[in-house]
Design an enzyme around this catalytic site. Structure first.
Site, PDB file in Angstrom:
ATOM      1  N   LEU A   1       0.697  -1.268  -0.102  1.00 48.30           N
ATOM      2  CA  LEU A   1       0.119  -0.002   0.019  1.00 48.30           C
ATOM      3  C   LEU A   1       0.863   1.232  -0.136  1.00 48.30           C
ATOM      4  O   LEU A   1       0.505   2.200  -0.699  1.00 48.30           O
ATOM      5  CB  LEU A   1      -1.068  -0.030   0.960  1.00 48.30           C
ATOM      6  N   ASP A   2       2.005   1.243   0.673  1.00 51.43           N
ATOM      7  CA  ASP A   2       2.916   2.401   0.683  1.00 51.43           C
ATOM      8  C   ASP A   2       3.368   2.995  -0.709  1.00 51.43           C
ATOM      9  O   ASP A   2       3.367   3.955  -0.985  1.00 51.43           O
ATOM     10  CB  ASP A   2       3.834   2.113   1.772  1.00 51.43           C
TER      11      ASP A   2
END
Length: 648
Positions: free
Chosen positions: A392-393
């Protein structure tokens, strides 16, 4: 040699110089930009080395001897790197540059050097051995080290946790299931369960042993497991009892479990990037395949060898091994730094973003789909390839850069990323790195998890990146996700005003990440949370104008924002955080900019030896070589954009 040798000055007259020539800020900024662009690869991306502690090169040496596939030249050069990293003060090897003695890392480094041929009577080996014995001996090493020692026949198998391959068969409702642990844990654990169940035995062709590292003979040792908590004591009793029944596991059941674990591993071998894209999982996969009878020439085993070779960094006289590669992360952060100057040449940025587009993972099978079967893919992985495990980052950062570059041209990629991120939000409003709601905290108490890093819960820094991008994207259907993300960030703020940095060292990183998100979400700079964060950042600025924070703050939170020196990357984070909070014209920012200009090297870059991030807080740390290249540039560029050329 520094570019300006302390020439940056802070007098107010220098804020808007009348001279028609380039200012000091312009000179430094241009040099930094040119240096970063010179490191861009022909196809548009960046990828800088990623260093961990000496556990990784030591395990590479030991792996070659486990498989009896020894490259004599390579092991000599790996050993040279390991020797150079020994700490002269405590005699062992730390987890990060300048860090304290670490028992497990030192045991592996010692064993690797001895197996290469270093005499136990050599001064550096005697210092290491004395340090190991002083700290209780090799029996006190962590779980992963003891498993390696068991496979080398140095300790009995009762000295390691019970990791039966049958864990692959446990139902999802069971207290333990591989989907309940982090991606990195399952990628390591599944092939490791094959090795443990088959009681793997290293070839160890030179028959090198390390009995001198034990205070009690390993066969007589009765204290391999320290009790951490009451729950850990309970799990230890359950685990030790269960291990007694291993001989009674039906052979057909074991064969079935082995086949299922084998299929699971092979499905995720991941080409030249390897299982999970991470060194320990790739090693375990290669060794497990060998133990299962795959011949040396088999494509699956060759795949593992290629993936491991790609992680090597050849510096001529010495070689070291990375834990993984970071091309997507390096590329997008370089883009974000360069994007701050809207007047600069955009072609290199667009070339980099165009390299990122085909790396988006849209429809590949992935572990996250078990919890979200109806959610369409849209993420990016950290490595060159890792389709089972987008994170997700990286996804939020890439989508942020695409949105800033050209939301129309990159519309489809941005929308898929935004929808995937919103769908991966955890119930508390936060975002984790790879999964959602991976919060089975009781599993950190099982004997296998003495490292305390079995899980992937939501964290402030990832929550900030995801929330900030979703706010910037501005779709109405994501408004609730943004509000829940912001609420989570407000709850996570420390009493000091800082935020914890899970994926960067540490509170300075976390605080910058959240302030950046609040800026993207258009939170008023007068907001109480913003003001508290600003006060904290200003309070921890060092006398030289920079910021610094040691990895010791993961052990002792009272050391948040404290270190013996300033660093370029943490100074950049502090500056970016303050500027995101509307403080571009404050004295602290001007002093920080002066620090960066005064410490810039003649090549236009910054060079700090300090480790920049945890892989896992307290047990595994990383040095991103790119952090000293793009973060200071990012801070300088934003400062110029907000204030003009403030230094002559």
């Amino acid at each position: 040699m520094k570019r300006f040798e302390g020439a940056a000055i802070l007098s107010s007259q220098d804020r808007y110089p009348d001279s028609g020539g380039p200012t000091m800020l312009e000179n430094g900024l241009n040099a930094a930009r040119d240096a970063l662009l010179s490191l861009q690869k022909d196809d548009g991306h960046w990828c800088f080395p990623l260093e961990a502690d000496c556990t990784i090169p030591a395990e590479y040496v030991l792996m070659m001897h486990f498989m009896d596939d020894v490259d004599a030249d390579l092991e000599i050069r790996l050993a040279r790197f390991i020797r150079e990293k020994q700490d002269l003060e405590h005699g062992g090897w730390p987890l990060y540059y300048g860090g304290p003695f670490d028992l497990s890392c030192t045991v592996k480094a010692y064993y690797a050097l001895k197996i290469v041929g270093d005499s136990p009577d050599a001064p550096h080996m005697m210092r290491a051995r004395a340090a190991i014995l002083k700290h209780g001996g090799a029996a006190r090493a962590n779980v992963f080290t003891r498993i390696l020692l068991a496979m080398y026949g140095q300790i009995p198998w009762r000295g390691v946790p019970f990791v039966p391959v049958e864990i692959i068969l446990l139902p999802r409702w069971f207290p333990f299931h591989i989907s309940k642990v982090a991606y990195w844990s399952r990628a390591v654990m599944v092939p490791l369960s094959i090795l443990c169940s088959l009681k793997a035995r290293a070839v160890n062709p030179r028959q090198i042993h390390i009995q001198e590292l034990f205070t009690t003979p390993p066969e007589e040792e009765r204290d391999y497991f320290s009790v951490r908590t009451r729950l850990n004591r309970l799990f230890l009793v359950v685990e030790r009892t269960a291990s007694l029944f291993e001989p009674f596991i039906p052979k057909p059941l074991r064969r079935y479990a082995l086949r299922k674990a084998e299929r699971w591993t092979i499905e995720r071998l991941n080409g030249d990037s390897g299982l999970g894209g991470i060194f320990p999982a790739i090693v375990n996969a290669g060794e497990a395949l060998a133990l299962l009878g795959y011949p040396y020439e088999h494509p699956h085993r060759e795949q593992c060898r290629r993936a491991l070779r790609k992680l090597l960094v050849d510096e001529g006289e010495r070689v070291w091994c990375q834990p993984c590669a970071s091309p997507v992360w390096d590329t997008v952060l370089a883009c974000l730094a360069l994007q701050e100057d809207i007047n600069a040449d955009q072609k290199p940025i667009r070339q980099a973003l165009d390299w990122l587009i085909p790396n988006q993972i849209l429809d590949a099978p992935a572990d996250w789909q078990e919890e979200h079967p109806e959610l369409l893919g849209g993420g990016w992985a950290f490595q060159y390839t890792n389709p089972h495990y987008p994170d997700l980052d990286d996804t939020a950062a890439v989508a942020w850069a695409l949105q800033q570059a050209d939301p129309a041209a990159y519309h489809q990629s941005i929308v898929r990323a935004a929808d995937w991120l919103a769908g991966m939000q955890s119930r508390n409003g936060g975002f984790a790195a790879f999964d959602s709601d991976n919060t089975y905290y009781y599993l950190n108490e099982i004997p296998f998890a003495d490292h305390g890093a079995l899980l992937d819960p939501p964290t402030s820094d990832v929550t900030a990146r995801c929330t900030g991008f979703l706010a910037l994207h501005g779709e109405d259907r994501h408004k609730e996700a943004v509000q829940r993300g912001l609420a989570c960030l407000y709850r996570e703020q420390e009493p000091s005003g800082a935020w914890f940095g899970r994926w960067g060292s540490n509170y300075i990183y976390g605080t910058w990440s959240v302030l950046e998100a609040l800026r993207l979400a258009r939170v008023d700079v007068g907001d109480l949370a913003v003001r508290r964060a600003v006060l904290w950042l200003k309070s921890v600025q060092r006398d030289d104008g920079g910021w610094g924070e040691g990895n010791d703050s993961y052990f002792e939170p009272q050391q948040a924002g404290q270190f013996k020196v300033s660093t370029s990357f943490q100074t950049a984070w502090g500056l970016l955080g303050l500027m995101a909070a509307g403080e571009a014209n404050c004295p602290e920012v001007r002093r920080g900019i002066a620090y960066l200009l005064n410490t810039q090297d003649a090549d236009g870059l910054w060079h700090d030896p300090w480790f920049t991030a945890p892989g896992f807080p307290r047990v595994f740390y990383l040095r991103y070589y790119g952090y000293t290249k793009y973060f200071p540039l990012w801070a300088l560029t934003r400062y110029q954009a907000l204030t003009g050329n403030a230094f002559v």
